[in-house]
Scaffold this motif. Sequence first.
Motif: not given
Length: 398
Positions: A61-65, A332-334
């Motif tokens: 999740g962190k890398l996708t954002d 969207s940033e999350y």
Amino acid sequence: MKLNKNIWILLIGEFIAGFGLWLGIIGDLEFMQDKIPSDFLKSLILVAGIFAGILCGPLAGKLTDQYSKKTILLYSGAARLISVSFMFLAIYTGSVWWMVVFLISINMTAAFYFPALQAAIPLVVDKKDLLQLNGLHTNISTLSRILGTAAAGFFLTIMSLTTLYVLAFSAYFILFVLTWFLQMDESKALTECLDEGAPSKQSFYEVFPVIKQQPLVLMTLVLSLVPILFIGGFNLVIIALSEIQQNPSLKGWLYVAEGISFMLGAYFVKKLPTKSPYTVLLAFSLLIGLSQLILYFTTIPFISIVAFIVFGFSVGSFFPTAATIFQTQVPSEYHGRFFSFRGMFDDFIYQLILLATGFLLDTVGFHHMTVLFGALSLLTTFSLLMTFRRTGKESVSA
């Protein structure tokens, strides 16, 4: 939408990915049936792969954002191709351990791929078309499951297990190539992510305050437990029904009835007159609970078919609506972190429901279990209905 190249790439890619996935799943079961006599050991191996995917969720999740969704899709697609090679080693050596490596690695790649895919959908279509696209996406996923399992069963009668995985590898390779042609404007989402803070300082856990600040999102997450109560033990329920009616062919009819009605629900949900997506969720959540209660009368042959038709149509309408709420109400940033959390949440709950279904079937029996699950579904729905009315969120639209 029909002229949008990116939509076609995502939909075709979803079908290919799902088709290859189900070819691989049937292949895994065939390999384990030959190599592992213990059903409990088989379940432990399957759970190990799912657990590995859950552990990867926060990082995914962190890398996708932080990075381009297309980049995440490409890297996870390449890793998936490498994962399939471990299964070739398992077949060649006859080693169960290589299959364990395959299951762990393929679930880890899925932990990155599917959140990135969900986060990419709002980037390729206008907001007004999101519900329609989510419905199409859900139908494509269901169609790939139906055709993938049917094709795998047929292929295993005419070809070797190795050839089956060659087909799965080919499907994943085609998906990898298609992903290169995606064109998405991710500048706004990445800028918002950078404005939030330095990438190294962003935390996966920052998504939880965001969920808490969005009552509609939080209630939708909780309401998603209602269909999971049925889906988690879906295969066990179908087996139990065929045994109760002493009709082995019933299993096939139930799968077909649920699959077709599911696709019809996903198609017709966009035509509903209501402008409140949460009203749609509550209505179909109510129908899901009723379909579980109907199964109490399964001694009447056609009742089980009716229950599965009602359930399939309701779930087919529920999931596209829920996906649209998540994509529009979560900033969207999350998106990457949120969809990773949702994947972890769903996987964990699915395992609990599967275990609970097996336990209840052994202890209280099928009929009492359906009443328990149906009552719990209705209680959850009515509780959230009261909460929904108090919050006054009916004006929120997805």
